[in-house]
Design a protein around this motif. Structure first.
Motif, mmCIF file in Angstrom:
data_model
loop_
_atom_site.group_PDB
_atom_site.id
_atom_site.type_symbol
_atom_site.label_atom_id
_atom_site.label_comp_id
_atom_site.label_asym_id
_atom_site.label_seq_id
_atom_site.Cartn_x
_atom_site.Cartn_y
_atom_site.Cartn_z
ATOM 1 N N ILE A 46 -13.967 9.373 -57.966
ATOM 2 C CA ILE A 46 -15.284 9.725 -57.964
ATOM 3 C C ILE A 46 -15.345 11.206 -57.762
ATOM 4 O O ILE A 46 -15.864 11.973 -58.239
ATOM 5 N N GLU A 47 -14.553 11.678 -56.723
ATOM 6 C CA GLU A 47 -14.428 13.052 -56.374
ATOM 7 C C GLU A 47 -13.737 13.964 -57.323
ATOM 8 O O GLU A 47 -14.187 15.089 -57.642
ATOM 9 N N SER A 48 -12.500 13.450 -57.902
ATOM 10 C CA SER A 48 -11.783 14.300 -58.733
ATOM 11 C C SER A 48 -12.106 14.085 -60.188
ATOM 12 O O SER A 48 -11.693 15.226 -60.760
ATOM 13 N N GLU A 49 -12.680 12.999 -60.474
ATOM 14 C CA GLU A 49 -12.952 13.038 -62.137
ATOM 15 C C GLU A 49 -11.693 13.162 -62.782
ATOM 16 O O GLU A 49 -11.814 14.044 -63.840
ATOM 17 N N PRO A 50 -10.761 12.493 -62.799
ATOM 18 C CA PRO A 50 -9.457 12.588 -63.607
ATOM 19 C C PRO A 50 -9.732 11.866 -64.809
ATOM 20 O O PRO A 50 -10.509 11.148 -65.259
ATOM 21 N N GLU A 51 -8.879 12.490 -65.916
ATOM 22 C CA GLU A 51 -8.723 11.924 -67.162
ATOM 23 C C GLU A 51 -7.980 10.516 -66.989
ATOM 24 O O GLU A 51 -8.284 9.865 -68.088
ATOM 25 N N MET A 52 -7.003 10.539 -66.398
ATOM 26 C CA MET A 52 -5.928 9.327 -66.310
ATOM 27 C C MET A 52 -5.958 8.913 -64.661
ATOM 28 O O MET A 52 -6.094 9.805 -63.968
ATOM 29 N N VAL A 53 -5.793 7.557 -64.567
ATOM 30 C CA VAL A 53 -5.329 6.919 -63.266
ATOM 31 C C VAL A 53 -4.041 6.174 -63.491
ATOM 32 O O VAL A 53 -4.234 5.335 -64.088
ATOM 33 N N ALA A 54 -3.117 6.871 -62.730
ATOM 34 C CA ALA A 54 -1.797 5.977 -62.787
ATOM 35 C C ALA A 54 -1.228 5.247 -61.581
ATOM 36 O O ALA A 54 -1.233 5.894 -60.282
ATOM 37 N N VAL A 55 -1.533 3.889 -61.548
ATOM 38 C CA VAL A 55 -1.207 3.056 -60.663
ATOM 39 C C VAL A 55 -0.153 2.411 -60.411
ATOM 40 O O VAL A 55 0.630 1.798 -61.444
ATOM 41 N N GLY A 56 0.835 2.420 -59.248
ATOM 42 C CA GLY A 56 1.878 1.710 -59.178
ATOM 43 C C GLY A 56 1.775 0.724 -58.308
ATOM 44 O O GLY A 56 1.235 0.733 -56.923
ATOM 45 N N TYR A 57 2.741 -0.342 -58.546
ATOM 46 C CA TYR A 57 2.657 -1.647 -57.537
ATOM 47 C C TYR A 57 3.992 -2.217 -57.857
ATOM 48 O O TYR A 57 4.369 -2.828 -58.932
#
Length: 545
Positions: free
Chosen positions: A50-61
């Motif tokens: 919400i704060e950064s408004e990224p184009e992409m979110v990269a999630v690792g697990y």
């Protein structure tokens, strides 16, 4: 403003290496990145989005698959509830966890570590959204741009059977491990393709694939139209070079021309052409390709090193090759740097020699002449022991990466024992790709070694002495042409020994008087009678002054 990628290891996962590597690559291709850290809660991740408004979110697990599945569903629900469907969500983890992530339907792309670095780069650049052949540029310059910072991978291939070569190209293309297949015709084809009556049937398949018709080349090209659609290129031949150039362009869309400046003639016994006539014809081949905006490689310098010429001659010939290409109107020039040649060359001295070559070659660059760097291991450096040969391939690649190459010409580790099969090529390319990947994540700057810089400076000074001598030779003969491009002057320089090599002894087209010695890993002109290194000034005075 550059687009932003937000990265995080989700839940209670503290494995951040994959995410950080992805973000580092993203920065290299133009993104801004923000890493939230390990063990990031879904609440904190949503807040950051919400704060950064990224184009992409990269999630690792990278923990338990079943736990991951629950976590990914929770993340999806949180994303939908917050109305955060605009960013593109991608995932990276182990194969078992990735299977669970795929079930959720949140992630646009899932990475498991099986992908090559260049595949990840293509994703970040948006290249992988295309399909089939459209995903892979059909010319060298665009292929280099699309893959950067990962270099284009090239390998030589050609078996004694046309059918086996075609089948092998299909297999190599499907493996998607290299971008350029350099087709190696047999010597009959290189010398006598347009004069089949002169071919020796007993030599069919000697040194490469027995190409006999244009349809053979079309069949080979068709075989490559799969997998990652590798570019094809082929030797220019040793006779009828312009005819060969036209045919290669029409049949295999030859990716770039590789032609020598002073070889493939009476000098090396690979053709009947006199040296001066061969130089003139080679120049016309360069010009023909330059007029059609086809890149050119003048594979000259290493031919002298392969014959044990001292390093100064190798540096000078690297420069003259590029100089001639530019003067012939070539716009995109491929400069090849063959390491490990002559045998006994140390890593320090090898790098210094290549840096001297590169400095001279790139000094020619302007808005009409662009230079691309291609590196390769020296063929004669490979041990017969296959395990040791693998080590040689990898160590040579690591050193060569210091030149920041645009193209890596892979030499299969098996070449000291047998011609590379498709499986050998695929294995060799995979090894090299891993070395390249490691280097792109951070390589010590070996070029700063003071020993490297000292030798580079020495070679540049010595090269200038030899270049001045070649220029004076042309002026003294009364030639009105550029001494560096005048075929008669260059042939004369070879004839009297300004350009010479120990292996040319007894050759009527050369002096063959040069003696060289490896000293502290470098190749010098050497006086064995007085047991000392000969400088270029001293050597040249004995020849023409």
């Amino acid at each position: 403003m550059r687009p932003l990628i937000l990265g995080a290891a989700l839940g209670n996962c503290v494995h951040v290496g994959g995410v950080l590597n992805f973000l580092r690559l993203a920065e290299d291709v133009g993104y801004r990145t923000k890493f939230l850290g390990p063990a990031v809660s879904i609440k904190d991740l949503i807040g950051a989005i919400i704060e950064s408004e990224p184009e992409m979110v990269a999630v690792g697990y990278r923990l338990t698959p079943e736990t991951g599945f629950k976590l990914f569903n929770e993340l999806k629900n949180a994303v939908l509830e917050a109305g955060l469907t605009k960013p593109r969500y991608i995932f990276g983890g182990t194969i078992p966890v990735a299977k669970e992530a795929a079930k959720v339907g949140l992630f646009e792309r899932i990475f498991t570590g099986e992908e090559g670095l260049d595949e990840i780069i293509a994703f970040l650049k948006g290249e992988d959204r295309k399909e089939g052949a459209e995903s892979y540029p059909d010319n060298l310059v665009d292929r280099i741009k699309a893959k950067a910072p990962f270099p284009v991978i090239r390998h030589h291939f050609g078996l004694p059977s046309l059918e086996e070569t075609i089948a092998g190209i299909e297999k190599i293309a499907e493996a998607k491990v290299l971008d350029v297949i350099s087709l190696g015709p047999d010597q009959n084809a290189q010398e006598s393709f347009f004069r089949p009556e002169e071919m020796d049937p007993k030599q069919s398949g000697a040194g490469g694939v027995p190409i006999r018709t244009e349809d053979d080349l079309r069949a080979i090209y068709k075989a490559s139209r799969r997998g990652n659609y590798p570019l094809l290129r082929c030797y220019s031949g040793t006779r009828d070079l312009l005819k060969m150039a036209e045919m290669l362009k029409e049949t295999i869309n030859n990716a770039w021309c590789a032609v020598p400046l002073s070889w493939y003639n009476q000098l090396d016994g690979r053709g009947p052409r006199p040296v001066a006539a061969a130089i003139a014809e080679n120049q016309q081949v360069m010009k023909w390709h330059g007029e059609r905006n086809i890149p050119v490689e003048v594979n000259e310098a290493h031919h002298w090193s392969l014959r044990d010429a001292h390093d100064t001659i190798a540096v000078v010939m690297a420069y003259l090759a590029a100089y001639n290409a530019k003067k012939m109107g070539v716009k995109d020039y491929v400069a090849q740097y063959m390491f490990n040649t002559p045998p006994g060359t140390s890593g320090v001295m090898d790098l210094a020699k290549m840096l001297a070559k590169k400095e001279l070659i790139t000094s020619l660059e302007d808005e009409n002449f662009k230079v691309y760097t291609q590196v390769r291991a020296g063929l004669s450096s490979f041990p017969v022991d296959m395990d040791m040969a693998k080590g040689q391939l990898n160590s040579s690649t690591y050193l060569a990466m210091a030149l920041k190459p645009d193209i890596v010409h892979v030499v299969a580790y098996c070449e000291a024992d047998h011609a590379a099969t498709p499986d050998d090529i695929i294995e060799s390319c995979k090894m090299v790709r891993q070395v390249i990947q490691n280097c792109l994540f951070g390589l010590p700057d070996m070029t700063c070694d003071p020993r490297v810089q000292e030798r580079k400076k020495e070679l540049l000074n010595e090269a200038q002495v030899l270049l001045n001598a070649i220029k004076k030779l042309g002026q003294a003969s009364g030639s009105k042409d550029d001494p560096f491009t005048d075929p008669e002057n260059l042939a004369h320089a070879i004839k009297i020994g300004l350009l010479d090599a120990p292996h040319l002894k007894g050759n009527p087209n050369a002096k063959g008087a040069l003696m060289t010695k490896m000293v502290n890993g470098a190749c010098y002109a050497y006086d064995f009678t007085r047991d000392h290194i000969i400088t270029e000034e001293e050597r040249i005075k004995k020849i023409i002054f």
